[in-house]
Design an enzyme around this catalytic site. Structure first.
Site, short mmCIF file in Angstrom:
data_model
loop_
_atom_site.label_atom_id
_atom_site.label_comp_id
_atom_site.label_asym_id
_atom_site.label_seq_id
_atom_site.Cartn_x
_atom_site.Cartn_y
_atom_site.Cartn_z
N HIS A 64 47.59 -22.71 163.97
CA HIS A 64 46.99 -23.64 164.92
C HIS A 64 45.49 -23.38 164.90
O HIS A 64 45.06 -22.26 164.65
CB HIS A 64 47.45 -23.37 166.35
CG HIS A 64 48.90 -23.52 166.58
ND1 HIS A 64 49.78 -22.48 166.47
CD2 HIS A 64 49.63 -24.60 166.93
CE1 HIS A 64 50.99 -22.92 166.75
NE2 HIS A 64 50.93 -24.19 167.02
N ASP A 67 44.75 -20.35 166.95
CA ASP A 67 45.19 -19.04 166.43
C ASP A 67 44.02 -18.35 165.74
O ASP A 67 43.96 -17.12 165.64
CB ASP A 67 46.30 -19.18 165.37
CG ASP A 67 47.57 -19.79 165.93
OD1 ASP A 67 47.74 -19.78 167.16
OD2 ASP A 67 48.39 -20.27 165.12
N MET A 98 49.69 -24.96 155.66
CA MET A 98 49.86 -25.95 156.73
C MET A 98 48.95 -25.59 157.90
O MET A 98 48.74 -24.42 158.19
CB MET A 98 51.33 -25.95 157.18
CG MET A 98 51.68 -26.86 158.33
SD MET A 98 51.49 -26.12 159.95
CE MET A 98 53.13 -25.48 160.26
N GLU A 191 57.21 -32.77 164.12
CA GLU A 191 58.24 -31.76 164.42
C GLU A 191 58.96 -32.10 165.71
O GLU A 191 58.41 -31.94 166.80
CB GLU A 191 57.57 -30.39 164.52
CG GLU A 191 58.56 -29.29 164.82
CD GLU A 191 57.93 -27.90 164.83
OE1 GLU A 191 56.79 -27.75 164.33
OE2 GLU A 191 58.56 -26.98 165.37
N LYS A 193 61.64 -31.80 168.89
CA LYS A 193 62.26 -30.75 169.72
C LYS A 193 62.81 -31.42 170.97
O LYS A 193 62.13 -32.26 171.55
CB LYS A 193 61.22 -29.69 170.07
CG LYS A 193 61.80 -28.50 170.84
CD LYS A 193 60.77 -27.38 171.04
CE LYS A 193 61.42 -26.22 171.78
NZ LYS A 193 60.47 -25.12 172.02
N GLU A 227 62.91 -28.14 162.44
CA GLU A 227 63.06 -26.69 162.70
C GLU A 227 64.50 -26.36 163.06
O GLU A 227 65.11 -27.02 163.91
CB GLU A 227 62.13 -26.28 163.85
CG GLU A 227 62.38 -24.82 164.27
CD GLU A 227 61.42 -24.27 165.30
OE1 GLU A 227 60.20 -24.51 165.18
OE2 GLU A 227 61.89 -23.59 166.23
N HIS A 230 65.28 -26.05 166.83
CA HIS A 230 65.17 -27.26 167.64
C HIS A 230 66.39 -28.16 167.48
O HIS A 230 66.91 -28.70 168.46
CB HIS A 230 63.89 -28.02 167.28
CG HIS A 230 62.65 -27.21 167.54
ND1 HIS A 230 61.40 -27.67 167.27
CD2 HIS A 230 62.48 -25.96 168.06
CE1 HIS A 230 60.49 -26.74 167.60
NE2 HIS A 230 61.14 -25.69 168.08
N ASP A 255 60.51 -25.65 159.21
CA ASP A 255 60.38 -24.45 160.04
C ASP A 255 61.73 -23.75 160.08
O ASP A 255 62.68 -24.21 160.74
CB ASP A 255 59.96 -24.82 161.48
CG ASP A 255 58.45 -25.01 161.60
OD1 ASP A 255 57.74 -24.93 160.57
OD2 ASP A 255 57.97 -25.23 162.73
N ASP A 265 64.73 -22.00 173.07
CA ASP A 265 64.22 -21.90 171.69
C ASP A 265 64.03 -20.43 171.32
O ASP A 265 63.04 -19.82 171.68
CB ASP A 265 62.88 -22.65 171.65
CG ASP A 265 62.32 -22.80 170.27
OD1 ASP A 265 63.06 -22.61 169.29
OD2 ASP A 265 61.12 -23.12 170.17
N ASP A 267 63.90 -18.89 168.19
CA ASP A 267 63.01 -18.55 167.06
C ASP A 267 63.33 -17.19 166.45
O ASP A 267 62.43 -16.36 166.22
CB ASP A 267 61.53 -18.59 167.50
CG ASP A 267 61.06 -19.99 167.86
OD1 ASP A 267 61.67 -20.97 167.40
OD2 ASP A 267 60.06 -20.09 168.61
N ASP A 297 59.06 -20.11 161.10
CA ASP A 297 58.49 -20.25 162.44
C ASP A 297 59.42 -19.46 163.36
O ASP A 297 60.34 -20.03 163.96
CB ASP A 297 58.41 -21.72 162.86
CG ASP A 297 57.83 -21.86 164.26
OD1 ASP A 297 57.34 -20.84 164.80
OD2 ASP A 297 57.88 -22.96 164.83
C1 GLT Z 1 55.19 -23.32 168.81
C2 GLT Z 1 56.47 -24.10 168.64
C3 GLT Z 1 56.80 -24.34 167.22
C4 GLT Z 1 55.81 -25.20 166.51
C5 GLT Z 1 54.47 -24.59 166.41
C6 GLT Z 1 53.52 -25.60 165.84
S1 GLT Z 1 53.90 -23.90 167.86
O1 GLT Z 1 55.38 -21.99 168.48
O2 GLT Z 1 57.51 -23.38 169.28
O3 GLT Z 1 58.09 -24.84 167.03
O4 GLT Z 1 56.26 -25.36 165.18
O5 GLT Z 1 52.78 -26.26 166.80
MN MN Z 2 61.17 -23.00 167.88
MN MN Z 3 58.34 -24.96 164.85
#
Ligand code: GLT
Ligand code: MN
Ligand code: MN
Length: 396
Positions: A64, A67, A98, A191, A193, A227, A230, A255, A265, A267, A297
């Protein structure tokens, strides 16, 4: 522990830049803060992240704007920070594959960014994105991601969804023109979600986002960044979501992570949950001709110190490579090939009726087949799936 596993097996799954593994600066940089507790690890310098990831065999990073460059940095400070990262990239051979915009962290975005009811906020969000696209372009990023973290509602009466979608489309069309005008040669990846941090998010799933892209002025410039977590949060199959995205020529970025169904979420480290889904996903990506980054991600458990963070990063890549090897075994296994034939898998690739003609329709109507006879066969799916399980459990 991943990093210290010895022997031939370790060598076989050692990533190189040819594997195109990338990590968000915010992933290994995640300091362990959650809704209920503060940081458990120190903040990482992006340049140190790049160096360590290069050492582990990654190809590059994503980021980002915030970041790397604080949102209130002066132009001179911005140039100094970007210049330093460029040097580190040159030293390590890493790339920025990216880039994206943080449109969720600052309180200004509490009602949304591109879909805030406040027109001045929407204009600020677009200006911030243009500035971030410039940084991404300067660092060589060819993919630009749009995650609408704050684009949604808690109070249903607070936005007319059609108006929000109009504003989202207006913004995407404007930014496509910006990139064309600047000759950046970038493509956009949206993306989806379903929720979190908002109660309901606009463009909640891959299906919604694919349909939305078809309404844009430059649909060829815009694809998806799906992702794992998501789609899984929605209770949907990530494998099938990615398969349709590929089928529509829209997989611009991905992702990868791990997630249990029905949770926030998470991750998690790639492949650490849903091993069968992860296997079919890797098989799909490897066999599809997808040439983009294999982007993680995800972040390390909050329980970890920095050693755990690097175990996490190495583990994501190692699991991917192990599953890639399993996909090759799947293709070469004669019993699996026979089971696929018994399930008539290749037959699904044959046209059912071909192009319409009055003659072929009449022929079909005269001879439709006997449903009772057709219903007698089995499809051998129990045997087929058991073979997959045994492959994954390491006994074939
Ligand atoms: C954030 C989010 C991710 C996105 C990122 C990109 S930021 O961490 O949870 O899924 O991909 O903006
Ligand atoms: Mn996520
Ligand atoms: Mn993501």
């Amino acid at each position: 522990m991943v990093l210290t596993t010895g022997g031939a097996a370790h060598e076989a799954y050692r990533p190189t830049s040819a594997d195109k593994f990338t990590f968000g600066l915010w992933t290994v940089g995640n300091a362990g803060r959650d809704t209920f507790g503060s940081e458990t690890r120190p903040r990482l310098d992006p340049n140190d992240s790049v160096r360590k990831l290069a050492e582990l065999g990654a190809y590059g990073i994503s980021m980002h704007d915030d970041d790397l460059v604080p949102y209130d940095a002066s132009p001179a400070e911005r140039d100094r920070i970007v210049g330093r990262l460029k040097e580190t990239l040159a030293d390590t051979g890493m790339v920025v594959a990216m880039a994206t915009t943080n449109l969720f962290g600052h309180p200004v975005f509490k009602d949304g960014a591109f879909t805030s009811n406040d027109r001045a906020v929407r204009r600020y969000a677009i200006a911030k994105t243009m500035r971030a696209i410039d940084i991404g372009a300067e660092l060589g990023a060819k993919i630009y991601v749009f995650w609408g973290g704050r684009e949604g509602v808690e109070a249903m009466a607070s936005k007319r969804p059609g108006d929000a979608l109009d504003r989202f489309r207006e913004t995407m069309d404007f930014l496509c023109e910006y990139v064309i005008d600047r000759k950046y040669g970038m493509r956009f990846a949206m993306e989806p979600k379903p929720n979190e941090p908002r109660g309901d998010t606009f463009l909640p799933t891959v299906g919604h986002a694919l349909a939305f892209i078809g309404t844009l002025a430059h649909p060829e410039m815009v694809g998806l960044n799906p992702e794992t977590a998501h789609e899984t949060m929605s209770g949907l199959s990530f494998y099938h979501a990615v398969a349709q995205t590929l089928w529509q020529g829209k997989l611009f970025h991905i992702d990868l992570n791990g997630q249990k169904i029905g949770r926030y979420d998470q991750d998690l480290r790639f492949g650490s949950e849903g091993i069968k889904d992860a296997f079919f996903l890797v098989k799909l990506l490897e066999e599809s001709g997808y040439e983009g980054p294999r982007h993680f991600d995800a972040h390390s458990y909050r329980s970890e110190n920095m050693e755990g963070v690097w175990d996490f990063a190495a583990g994501c890549m190692r699991t991917y490579l192990i599953l890639k090897e399993k996909a090759k075994r799947f293709a070469a296994d004669p019993e699996i090939t026979a089971a696929l034939a018994a399930a008539s898998v290749p037959e699904l690739a044959l046209p059912s009726v071909g192009r319409y003609s009055a003659k072929s329709a009449a022929e079909l109507a005269a001879n439709p087949g006997d449903p009772n006879e057709l219903a007698r066969r089995g499809y051998g799916n129990e045997r087929l799936d058991q073979l997959v399980m045994e492959l994954l459990m390491g006994v074939r």
